[in-house]
Design a protein around this motif. Structure first.
Motif: not given
Ligand SMILES: Nc1ncnc2c1ncn2[C@@H]1O[C@H](COP(=O)(O)OP(=O)(O)OP(=O)(O)O)[C@@H](O)[C@H]1O
Length: 887
Positions: A371-375, A421-425, A429-433, A442-443
């Protein structure tokens, strides 16, 4: 010629000789422009001619200037249409021929493939794809022509029940415009044809869109959508099939991994496109408005978001009186249909589960999402979903460079295998928001979908499914079933999942009621004793194979599905069929119910063959019941973790004589060597597994064997301390770990689907639920026409009658008019209403019984009404039977 002749005849009859000459010249010039004989071109000329006549008639009646202009316009149109027609190759009008050719080529290709003649195949593939293209072009034009024909048909004979022809003409016109954009040649043609029809239409009468037309409009939309859609779907299915053939071929020839991945990705993309198109083209009931239904559900408190006065919590719902009654009835039907009818053993196990149990079942390790979080806002998103959505959007974007597209495609291919790690990279890299706020995310963090808890100091979790309780209790349940297979156990209870994004009302909750069945069966014999009862039932099946090949779901007889191994075994098929019957009995529309097989990559880690009962709702196909062949995974895991045998003893048809080796300790020598530990060594030797005894024998041959105890001690045994000897015994039973066939129902999802399928709207805008009486929250409403005291004893008598038969009811004594109270009753989905009026006071006492479905009324005697309702609710009688009895 025909066009010309018609023109001349008509013109001379109507307008005299000048017009005859004029029209004649015009048409002769048209015909002269034709470079060759072609029946379609004549047809086109005829249509244009007919438009001329209509224009003329229309213009003549109204305005002579327009009349002249119309003829000028006509000549331009005439020439233009002929020009367009000439541009169209003849083959476009021979769809049947081309379809046949394409088919023949495919058959030949197959023959060649069988003979293994690769060179010829290559050549043939090329031809085949040309024919395929021609075929689809033809098909499109055929569909357009058939649309025009339909339009004419409606124009010529607009009978009472047919769709208003003006609406169809408008639709056709719009379709013409759309097609004109996408396929210029056919589109332009269609456009001309529709113009003709439209002028004809104006000649008849200016149309008014009436309420009736509005009512019928959805069917018109469906008719057009279906014919257009079929061509589109067929095209996509063909492409999916070709792509899956390619994947298979690459697999068979051992092609490089990269080629295979790329082909698999192409197949995936095409399949997704096909699924989306199927979904988009599925006729939606235009009368269904979800917002209205949700409003009614809230207003009448079927269910609502929990903690509403504090602003509500997403993913948690409270059921009100209506919802509770509906849910209780649904579960009651389920219990009768499965537990009672199948003689299942019911259990109720605790929801709070020690961590080690869920570790053994694999949930602690595998029931996770990244999961990633909107910072800034803290909104959570599944990392893989975020990447997929962004990448797909970029792939669709015309400004994305080919190089970037290739990178994104590569990511999508590999996404399933990415770790955090792959997903974070990729995200970095592509600046997905964040898709909502466009803020950074977040990571990714690992997110287990189970709610953690504690029992005292020990770690615990809330169970994510009810099944584990059944496995844990297998031993006792087996004994209660007289230690015989097969048998089934069931559990109804809450499951808890910390879903990252709960949504769609009851469809994705944090806390939801599940009804689970685990059927334990001999792994070598998965037949079902009652299979014959459902063998001839037809199910709508969407097999994995058909999904790969892009084929639509098919109606298949259960017996045939098992015989052809589409469904793995009889027991699994039996439960699917019983589920089908259950869902229909509680009000799911059979036309919107299918069984979809899991593809290899979506199957759970424990399963062998899985079929989801999916129901079509306004959210698309929703998985409501999971059917899985869980083989023996769970029992094996718990047996290992708890060190308890979870097996079934199966009588052998033929007793089996076996030879095995056992250790024989010499206690005198052992006692001398190890003194007090001698007893422990004896016990350890007795507990050795057969494989360990073999290792002991080999060790002794080599001079010694190291025996280890659980307390960390070890003892070196020599041949003088222990020997091994062969023993013979006859086995009458053998131990097997049973296979498990599971059916897992999400009650909330079934309730939601039933509510959607039962929701109706009357022309005046009133909404109501046409629920099956068996699940309706209340079976009847008592509606006195007046508050007069004299009616009270009758009301009491009716209540007593209903209570005696355990029929639920509501009394509505409010001052509203009877029609308002009927409307309220209908909103609650109450199938029958009993009206008590002053006539009820006369002996013999009678009441009015109204049926919601038909809105018909009968007048039975007071003492008959409860029994009549009971018969209707239990399905013993139909409303037709009742009206025949009480005309
Ligand atoms: N979050 C949820 N809210 C409501 N019902 C659910 C939820 N998750 C699962 N269910 C229901 O429980 C049944 C059994 O759960 P199962 O683990 O097989 O579903 P699942 O594969 O996790 O479903 P999904 O893929 O939709 O999350 C499902 O068929 C569904 O009806």
């Amino acid at each position: 010629f025909k066009a010309n002749a018609t023109g001349i005849n008509w013109a001379s009859e109507t307008y005299g000789q000048w017009h005859t000459v004029f029209t004649g010249l015009l048409n002769w010039s048209s015909i002269l422009l034709l470079p060759r004989e072609n029946k379609y071109i004549c047809y086109q000329a005829y249509l244009t001619m007919s438009m001329a006549s209509n224009l003329a008639t229309y213009a003549n009646r109204n305005d002579p200037t327009f009349f002249a202009l119309a003829f000028v316009a006509l000549s331009v149109l005439n020439v233009a249409s002929i020009y367009v027609v000439n541009k169209i190759p003849e083959r476009y009008w021979n769809a049947d021929l081309y379809a046949r050719n394409a088919l023949e080529k495919r058959v030949k290709l197959l023959e060649l493939a069988l003979k293994g003649s690769n060179l010829k195949i290559e050549k043939m593939e090329k031809q085949c794809s040309d024919w395929k293209k021609a075929y689809y072009d033809c098909l499109k034009s055929k569909i357009l022509v058939s649309c025009v024909q339909k339009l004419y048909m409606y124009r010529v004979k607009p009978d009472e029940d047919s769709i208003d022809s003006a609406v169809l003409v408008e639709l056709g016109f719009a379709l013409g415009l759309v097609f004109r954009k996408t396929t210029p040649r056919e589109g332009t043609l269609f456009f001309f044809e529709v113009i003709c029809v439209q002028f004809n239409q104006f000649q008849v009468e200016s149309p008014k869109v009436s309420k009736r037309v509005r009512h019928h409009a959805p069917f018109a939309v469906k008719a057009v959508a279906t014919s257009k859609g079929e061509a589109e779907l067929e095209h996509l299915r063909f492409d999916v099939k070709t792509a899956s053939d390619k994947v298979r071929e690459l697999q068979a020839t051992g092609a490089p991994k990269n080629d295979l991945d790329r082909a698999a990705f192409e197949l995936k993309v095409l399949k997704k496109k096909l699924e989306d198109t199927e979904l988009a083209l599925t006729p939606k009931d235009a009368l269904f408005e979800r917002a209205k239904m949700e409003d009614l559900l809230k207003r009448r408190f079927f269910y609502d978001q929990s903690f509403a006065i504090y602003g509500g919590v997403t993913g948690l719902y409270d059921f009100g009186p209506m919802g509770c009654a509906l849910k209780a009835n649904m579960i009651d039907v389920w219990r009768k249909h499965f537990i009672l009818e199948e003689g299942m053993l019911e259990v109720e196990c605790s929801a709070l589960t020690p961590e080690n149990v869920l570790k053994a079942s694999g949930h602690v390790e595998r029931f996770i999402d990244w999961m990633v979080k909107d910072v800034k806002t803290g909104d959570c998103f599944r990392a893989d979903h975020l990447i997929k959505n962004h990448a797909e959007a970029l792939l669709k974007d015309k400004t994305t460079t080919p190089a970037l597209k290739a990178e994104l495609e590569d990511i999508l291919i590999k996404l399933d295998g990415y770790d955090n790690n792959d997903m974070d990279a990729v995200i970095k890299k592509y600046g997905f928001k964040s898709p909502i706020t466009k803020n950074d995310v977040s990571e990714s963090v690992s997110f287990n979908l189970m709610f953690p808890s504690q029992i005292g100091d020990a770690k615990a979790l809330l169970r994510p499914e009810t099944t584990q309780g059944i496995f844990i209790n297998f031993k006792r349940l087996f004994e209660i079933n007289y230690s015989k297979l097969p048998f089934a156990a069931a559990q109804i209870g809450f499951g808890f999942r910390n879903e990252i994004s709960p949504r769609q009302g009851l469809n994705r909750l944090h806390e939801f009621t599940m009804c689970d069945i685990e059927h334990f069966v001999d792994p070598t014999d998965k037949s079902h004793p009652k299979f014959g009862k459902i063998a001839n039932l037809e199910l709508l099946l969407c097999s994995a194979r058909d999904q790969i090949d892009g084929q639509p779901a098919k109606h298949v007889k259960v017996a045939d599905a098992v015989a052809s191994k589409i469904i793995d075994n009889e027991t699994l098929a039996y439960y699917m069929a019983r589920t089908n019957l259950f869902l229909i009995s509680v009000g799911v529309d059979p036309a919107r119910l299918r069984f979809r097989q899991h593809m290899g990559n979506e199957m759970a880690h424990y399963a062998k063959d899985c079929w989801d009962a999916e129901i079509m709702t306004s959210y698309g196909w929703i998985k409501c019941v999971g059917h899985a062949n869980r083989i023996c995974y769970d029992l094996q895991q718990h047996a290992k973790a708890a060190n308890v045998k979870l097996v079934a003893a199966k009588p052998l048809v033929q007793p089996k004589r076996i030879t095995h080796i056992v250790p024989v300790p010499s206690m005198v020598v052992i006692g001398k060597a190890f003194e007090a530990d001698g007893k422990l060594i004896k016990t350890l030797l007795e507990k050795l597994e057969p494989s360990e005894v073999t290792a002991l024998a080999e060790g002794l041959k080599a001079g010694g064997y190291e025996l280890s105890a659980a307390n960390g001690k070890s003892f070196k045994l020599t041949p003088n301390m222990v020997s091994v000897k062969e023993k013979h015994k006859t086995l009458y039973v053998e131990e097997v770990i049973p296979s498990v066939i599971e059916s897992s129902f999400g009650v909330g999802r079934v309730i939601y689907a039933v509510l959607e399928h039962s929701f109706r709207q009357r022309e005046g805008g009133e909404c109501y639920f046409k629920l099956k009486p068996v699940v309706a929250p209340y079976k009847t409403a008592i509606l006195p026409t007046s508050g007069n005291e004299k009616l009270k004893p009758i009301i009491t008598a009716v209540r007593d009658e209903l209570s005696a038969l355990h029929l639920s009811y509501r009394v509505d004594e409010s001052g509203s008019s009877i029609s308002q109270r009927y409307a309220r009753t209908d909103e609650l989905g109450i199938p029958f209403a009993i009206t008590i009026d002053f006539e009820s006071l006369n002996a013999p006492h009678t009441v009015i019984l109204r049926d919601l479905a038909s809105m018909q009324q009968i007048r039975p005697q007071l003492f008959e009404v409860a029994a009549t309702i009971l018969a209707l609710c239990s399905g013993v009688s139909t409303w037709a039977d009742v009206t025949a009895k009480f005309p």
